[in-house]
Design an enzyme around this catalytic site. Structure first.
Site, PDB file in Angstrom:
ATOM      1  N   ASP A  60       0.846  -1.200   0.000  1.00 20.87           N
ATOM      2  CA  ASP A  60       0.000   0.000   0.000  1.00 20.87           C
ATOM      3  C   ASP A  60       0.881   1.251   0.000  1.00 20.87           C
ATOM      4  N   ILE A  61       0.507   2.240  -0.777  1.00 27.43           N
ATOM      5  CA  ILE A  61       1.270   3.506  -0.743  1.00 27.43           C
ATOM      6  C   ILE A  61       1.132   4.194   0.621  1.00 27.43           C
ATOM      7  N   ALA A  83      -0.877   5.360  -8.564  1.00 24.68           N
ATOM      8  CA  ALA A  83      -1.802   4.589  -7.721  1.00 24.68           C
ATOM      9  C   ALA A  83      -2.986   5.443  -7.285  1.00 24.68           C
ATOM     10  N   THR A 101      -6.860   6.304  -0.387  1.00 25.75           N
ATOM     11  CA  THR A 101      -5.726   6.120  -1.318  1.00 25.75           C
ATOM     12  C   THR A 101      -5.313   7.440  -1.973  1.00 25.75           C
ATOM     13  N   THR A 135      -5.792  14.280 -13.449  1.00 25.58           N
ATOM     14  CA  THR A 135      -6.888  14.153 -14.411  1.00 25.58           C
ATOM     15  C   THR A 135      -7.510  15.509 -14.755  1.00 25.58           C
ATOM     16  N   ASP A 136      -8.152  15.562 -15.912  1.00 25.11           N
ATOM     17  CA  ASP A 136      -8.878  16.785 -16.289  1.00 25.11           C
ATOM     18  C   ASP A 136     -10.125  16.992 -15.423  1.00 25.11           C
ATOM     19  N   GLU A 137     -10.564  15.911 -14.729  1.00 29.65           N
ATOM     20  CA  GLU A 137     -11.817  16.007 -13.981  1.00 29.65           C
ATOM     21  C   GLU A 137     -11.745  17.007 -12.829  1.00 29.65           C
ATOM     22  N   TYR A 161     -14.494  11.231  -6.584  1.00 30.09           N
ATOM     23  CA  TYR A 161     -13.224  10.893  -7.252  1.00 30.09           C
ATOM     24  C   TYR A 161     -12.438  12.161  -7.593  1.00 30.09           C
ATOM     25  N   LYS A 165      -8.820  13.618  -6.210  1.00 34.17           N
ATOM     26  CA  LYS A 165      -7.659  13.893  -7.078  1.00 34.17           C
ATOM     27  C   LYS A 165      -7.236  15.353  -6.950  1.00 34.17           C
ATOM     28  N   LEU A 201     -16.074   3.010 -19.927  1.00 32.35           N
ATOM     29  CA  LEU A 201     -16.993   3.014 -21.077  1.00 32.35           C
ATOM     30  C   LEU A 201     -16.494   2.197 -22.281  1.00 32.35           C
ATOM     31  N   PRO A 294     -25.183  10.461 -11.207  1.00 36.45           N
ATOM     32  CA  PRO A 294     -25.453  11.700 -10.459  1.00 36.45           C
ATOM     33  C   PRO A 294     -24.290  12.696 -10.605  1.00 36.45           C
ATOM     34  N   HIS A 296     -23.248  14.160 -13.188  1.00 39.69           N
ATOM     35  CA  HIS A 296     -22.458  13.816 -14.381  1.00 39.69           C
ATOM     36  C   HIS A 296     -21.872  15.058 -15.055  1.00 39.69           C
ATOM     37  N   TYR A 354     -25.573  -1.354 -12.316  1.00 35.66           N
ATOM     38  CA  TYR A 354     -26.517  -1.262 -13.437  1.00 35.66           C
ATOM     39  C   TYR A 354     -27.926  -1.778 -13.144  1.00 35.66           C
TER      40      TYR A 354
HETATM   41  P1  NAD Z   1      -6.533   1.800 -12.592  1.00 38.21           P
HETATM   42  O1  NAD Z   1      -7.750   1.867 -11.744  1.00 38.21           O
HETATM   43  O2  NAD Z   1      -6.536   0.955 -13.808  1.00 38.21           O
HETATM   44  O3  NAD Z   1      -5.290   1.299 -11.698  1.00 38.21           O
HETATM   45  C1  NAD Z   1      -5.007   1.810 -10.437  1.00 38.21           C
HETATM   46  C2  NAD Z   1      -3.888   0.968  -9.830  1.00 38.21           C
HETATM   47  O4  NAD Z   1      -3.552   1.510  -8.534  1.00 38.21           O
HETATM   48  C3  NAD Z   1      -4.276  -0.498  -9.615  1.00 38.21           C
HETATM   49  O5  NAD Z   1      -3.243  -1.346 -10.069  1.00 38.21           O
HETATM   50  C4  NAD Z   1      -4.441  -0.593  -8.108  1.00 38.21           C
HETATM   51  O6  NAD Z   1      -4.181  -1.888  -7.597  1.00 38.21           O
HETATM   52  C5  NAD Z   1      -3.433   0.436  -7.620  1.00 38.21           C
HETATM   53  N1  NAD Z   1      -3.728   0.924  -6.271  1.00 38.21           N
HETATM   54  C6  NAD Z   1      -4.916   1.402  -5.815  1.00 38.21           C
HETATM   55  N2  NAD Z   1      -4.816   1.738  -4.514  1.00 38.21           N
HETATM   56  C7  NAD Z   1      -3.532   1.501  -4.156  1.00 38.21           C
HETATM   57  C8  NAD Z   1      -2.818   1.671  -2.938  1.00 38.21           C
HETATM   58  N3  NAD Z   1      -3.414   2.146  -1.841  1.00 38.21           N
HETATM   59  N4  NAD Z   1      -1.514   1.341  -2.917  1.00 38.21           N
HETATM   60  C9  NAD Z   1      -0.906   0.828  -4.021  1.00 38.21           C
HETATM   61  N5  NAD Z   1      -1.538   0.652  -5.184  1.00 38.21           N
HETATM   62  C10 NAD Z   1      -2.829   0.983  -5.259  1.00 38.21           C
HETATM   63  O7  NAD Z   1      -6.151   3.291 -12.904  1.00 38.21           O
HETATM   64  P2  NAD Z   1      -5.713   4.000 -14.278  1.00 38.21           P
HETATM   65  O8  NAD Z   1      -6.904   4.224 -15.109  1.00 38.21           O
HETATM   66  O9  NAD Z   1      -4.533   3.292 -14.822  1.00 38.21           O
HETATM   67  O10 NAD Z   1      -5.254   5.431 -13.696  1.00 38.21           O
HETATM   68  C11 NAD Z   1      -3.938   5.620 -13.203  1.00 38.21           C
HETATM   69  C12 NAD Z   1      -3.785   7.056 -12.749  1.00 38.21           C
HETATM   70  O11 NAD Z   1      -4.050   7.933 -13.847  1.00 38.21           O
HETATM   71  C13 NAD Z   1      -4.747   7.482 -11.629  1.00 38.21           C
HETATM   72  O12 NAD Z   1      -4.047   8.328 -10.761  1.00 38.21           O
HETATM   73  C14 NAD Z   1      -5.841   8.234 -12.368  1.00 38.21           C
HETATM   74  O13 NAD Z   1      -6.445   9.187 -11.531  1.00 38.21           O
HETATM   75  C15 NAD Z   1      -5.048   8.878 -13.497  1.00 38.21           C
HETATM   76  N6  NAD Z   1      -5.802   9.175 -14.713  1.00 38.21           N
HETATM   77  C16 NAD Z   1      -6.530   8.190 -15.338  1.00 38.21           C
HETATM   78  C17 NAD Z   1      -7.178   8.481 -16.532  1.00 38.21           C
HETATM   79  C18 NAD Z   1      -7.971   7.424 -17.272  1.00 38.21           C
HETATM   80  O14 NAD Z   1      -8.650   7.760 -18.235  1.00 38.21           O
HETATM   81  N7  NAD Z   1      -7.905   6.168 -16.902  1.00 38.21           N
HETATM   82  C19 NAD Z   1      -7.093   9.771 -17.093  1.00 38.21           C
HETATM   83  C20 NAD Z   1      -6.364  10.758 -16.407  1.00 38.21           C
HETATM   84  C21 NAD Z   1      -5.702  10.437 -15.223  1.00 38.21           C
HETATM   85  O1  DAU Z   2     -11.253  12.354 -17.726  1.00 34.31           O
HETATM   86  C1  DAU Z   2     -10.292  11.518 -17.140  1.00 34.31           C
HETATM   87  C2  DAU Z   2     -10.999  10.454 -16.347  1.00 34.31           C
HETATM   88  O2  DAU Z   2     -11.548   9.546 -17.291  1.00 34.31           O
HETATM   89  C3  DAU Z   2     -10.100   9.714 -15.368  1.00 34.31           C
HETATM   90  O3  DAU Z   2      -9.625  10.627 -14.396  1.00 34.31           O
HETATM   91  C4  DAU Z   2     -10.881   8.589 -14.677  1.00 34.31           C
HETATM   92  O4  DAU Z   2     -10.021   7.850 -13.821  1.00 34.31           O
HETATM   93  C5  DAU Z   2     -11.436   7.683 -15.750  1.00 34.31           C
HETATM   94  O5  DAU Z   2     -12.230   6.676 -15.155  1.00 34.31           O
HETATM   95  C6  DAU Z   2     -12.268   8.471 -16.756  1.00 34.31           C
HETATM   96  O6  DAU Z   2     -13.482   8.963 -16.107  1.00 34.31           O
HETATM   97  P1  DAU Z   2     -14.888   8.973 -16.858  1.00 34.31           P
HETATM   98  O7  DAU Z   2     -15.954   8.979 -15.850  1.00 34.31           O
HETATM   99  O8  DAU Z   2     -14.907  10.018 -17.916  1.00 34.31           O
HETATM  100  O9  DAU Z   2     -14.756   7.538 -17.602  1.00 34.31           O
HETATM  101  P2  DAU Z   2     -15.848   6.372 -17.842  1.00 34.31           P
HETATM  102  O10 DAU Z   2     -15.244   5.425 -18.828  1.00 34.31           O
HETATM  103  O11 DAU Z   2     -16.355   5.824 -16.565  1.00 34.31           O
HETATM  104  O12 DAU Z   2     -17.032   7.148 -18.536  1.00 34.31           O
HETATM  105  C7  DAU Z   2     -16.844   7.855 -19.751  1.00 34.31           C
HETATM  106  C8  DAU Z   2     -18.150   8.524 -20.085  1.00 34.31           C
HETATM  107  O13 DAU Z   2     -19.102   7.510 -20.411  1.00 34.31           O
HETATM  108  C9  DAU Z   2     -18.749   9.293 -18.929  1.00 34.31           C
HETATM  109  O14 DAU Z   2     -19.416  10.457 -19.440  1.00 34.31           O
HETATM  110  C10 DAU Z   2     -19.784   8.341 -18.333  1.00 34.31           C
HETATM  111  C11 DAU Z   2     -20.245   7.543 -19.551  1.00 34.31           C
HETATM  112  N1  DAU Z   2     -20.617   6.147 -19.288  1.00 34.31           N
HETATM  113  C12 DAU Z   2     -19.790   5.360 -18.553  1.00 34.31           C
HETATM  114  C13 DAU Z   2     -20.110   4.051 -18.281  1.00 34.31           C
HETATM  115  C14 DAU Z   2     -19.211   3.185 -17.454  1.00 34.31           C
HETATM  116  C15 DAU Z   2     -21.781   5.628 -19.825  1.00 34.31           C
HETATM  117  O15 DAU Z   2     -22.530   6.359 -20.524  1.00 34.31           O
HETATM  118  N2  DAU Z   2     -22.109   4.341 -19.565  1.00 34.31           N
HETATM  119  C16 DAU Z   2     -21.341   3.520 -18.805  1.00 34.31           C
HETATM  120  O16 DAU Z   2     -21.712   2.343 -18.570  1.00 34.31           O
END
Ligand code: NAD
Ligand code: DAU
Length: 361
Positions: A60-61, A83, A101, A135-137, A161, A165, A201, A294, A296, A354
């Site tokens: 764990d971090i 992580a 985390t 993230t951009d969020e 979330y 971040k 998605l 919710p 969104h 769902y």
């Molecule tokens: P992911 O959910 O696929 O993976 C997260 C990883 O972190 C997993 O391997 C998990 O086991 C590990 N983890 C979680 N809690 C932990 C802890 N306490 N200690 C050690 N390891 C831990 O995530 P991802 O989609 O690869 O995202 C990685 C990073 O990028 C995140 O910080 C996320 O916020 C950021 N990010 C993701 C996206 C996206 O679209 N997926 C976009 C922008 C930024």
């Molecule tokens: O923008 C960066 C972010 O992108 C990251 O920081 C997050 O870690 C990553 O999960 C992602 O977040 P989103 O919420 O944008 O991703 P997700 O794939 O969950 O959803 C993408 C869009 O699709 C969002 O508007 C919600 C919608 N969606 C998602 C799911 C899972 C649906 O319409 N149906 C679905 O079943």
């Protein structure tokens, strides 16, 4: 950048980054610290598990003693912090792990980096860097005609979330200003590509469509995301580590603005072509409008001129090409998909998220 600690390297982007860096940079040693939550999967790293430059640490971090041991033993000069708990829908149903985390975990990691690099003076021997992945969020929901987010856009997170971040970004920045910890931050848009956990998605739509399951589109499906192929994100991180200015933030994105519905429809068309004999053709007939998420966020968009101007980065994979590569990857790696989806946790999640959402054509 010689001895690198990657956190969360068994997840989607982290595992892509580890493979990318080991293939790009011959002279690095890389430790991966990951607690293997439902999203972490060592199968994602099969290709590198025998590489002598790579070591995996289960943990764990938040475990400061373990982090301290890794930093000391491997003389870590670079931390790339992925992580996190990452799924917005999970944060809505249960925010606690996100705070634990994303907020506390980042704090504990920053503390250990400060202790080793600054208090114990390792930074006098070596150039060091803490790179925080964000993230951009954190910027919130963008109205349809507003200019894209940039590095000076005020933070306005709207989900547990994104709030967690945002908190971690603020902490990272505060360690730079207060303690002189050399940090950089990248805020990236939605990634997609190989090894993404099928709760998100794009992989969810591929997997459901192939199996003839409904394709759940939240609300009216007109929400807009900016999509980036994961390898382009990895290249951006590498460039920021090598050439980025300490203390700075860089926005990373794919410079596209499709609606969610357009993304799902594109996946359906790709599958129609790749599986001409599918009984579920046209796959778009599986699309169902379900109850919205919710709070969104309606739209994200990124102004990536800073990283382009200062570091020469721009996306190289178009959305069309990237989606096609991604769909093919999932079809060709159905063993990976099947093993991930056969975990009881995944079925439970699908039911939980769902089952009460309904579904209209
Ligand atoms: P992911 O959910 O696929 O993976 C997260 C990883 O972190 C997993 O391997 C998990 O086991 C590990 N983890 C979680 N809690 C932990 C802890 N306490 N200690 C050690 N390891 C831990 O995530 P991802 O989609 O690869 O995202 C990685 C990073 O990028 C995140 O910080 C996320 O916020 C950021 N990010 C993701 C996206 C996206 O679209 N997926 C976009 C922008 C930024
Ligand atoms: O923008 C960066 C972010 O992108 C990251 O920081 C997050 O870690 C990553 O999960 C992602 O977040 P989103 O919420 O944008 O991703 P997700 O794939 O969950 O959803 C993408 C869009 O699709 C969002 O508007 C919600 C919608 N969606 C998602 C799911 C899972 C649906 O319409 N149906 C679905 O079943």
């Amino acid at each position: 950048m010689e001895n690198i600690l990657v956190t969360g390297g068994a997840g989607f982007i982290g595992s892509n980054f580890i493979r990318f860096l080991l293939s790009e940079k011959k002279g690095v040693r890389l430790c991966n610290l990951d607690i293997l939550t439902y999203a972490g999967n060592l199968e994602n790293l099969k290709e590198v598990q025998e590489d002598e430059r790579y070591r995996f640490f289960y943990g764990d971090i938040n475990d400061q003693a373990l982090v301290r041991q890794i930093l000391n033993e491997f003389k870590i000069d670079t931390i790339v912090h992925f992580a996190a708990e990452t799924h917005v829908d999970r944060s809505i149903l249960g925010p606690a792990d996100f705070i634990q985390t994303n907020v506390f975990g980042t704090y504990h990691l920053l503390e250990e980096a400060r202790r080793f690099w600054i208090d114990e003076g390792f930074n006098r021997e070596k150039k060091v860097r803490f790179h925080h992945i964000s993230t951009d969020e954190v910027f919130g929901s963008l109205p349809p005609d507003d200019e894209p987010f940039n590095e000076t856009t005020p933070y306005a997170p709207r989900s547990p979330y994104s709030a967690s971040k945002a908190a971690s970004d603020h902490l990272a920045r505060s360690y730079f200003h207060t303690y002189g910890l050399p940090i950089t931050i990248t805020n990236c848009s939605n990634n997609y590509g190989p090894y993404q956990f099928p709760e998100k998605l794009i992989p969810l739509s591929i997997l459901n469509a192939v199996q003839g399951e409904p394709l759940p589109v939240y609300g009216d499906g007109k929400q807009i995301r900016d999509w980036l192929y994961v390898e382009d994100h990895c290249r951006a991180i590498e460039l920021v580590l090598e050439k980025g200015t300490v203390g700075e933030t860089y926005l990373v994105g794919g410079n596209n603005q499709p609606t969610n519905l357009e993304i799902v429809e594109s996946i359906c068309k790709i599958l129609d072509d790749l599986i001409p004999g599918s009984p579920f053709k046209p796959h778009s007939s599986l699309i169902r409008y379900v109850e919205d998420r919710p709070g969104h966020d309606r739209r994200y968009a990124m102004d990536t001129r800073k990283i382009q101007r200062d570091l020469g980065w721009q996306p190289t994979v178009s959305l069309e090409a990237g989606l096609s590569k991604t769909v093919k990857w999932y079809l060709e790696n159905w063993d990976w998909v099947a093993s991930v989806c056969s975990r009881p946790e995944f079925g439970l999640w699908v039911t939980r998220n769902y089952w009460q959402r309904g579904g209209k054509r």
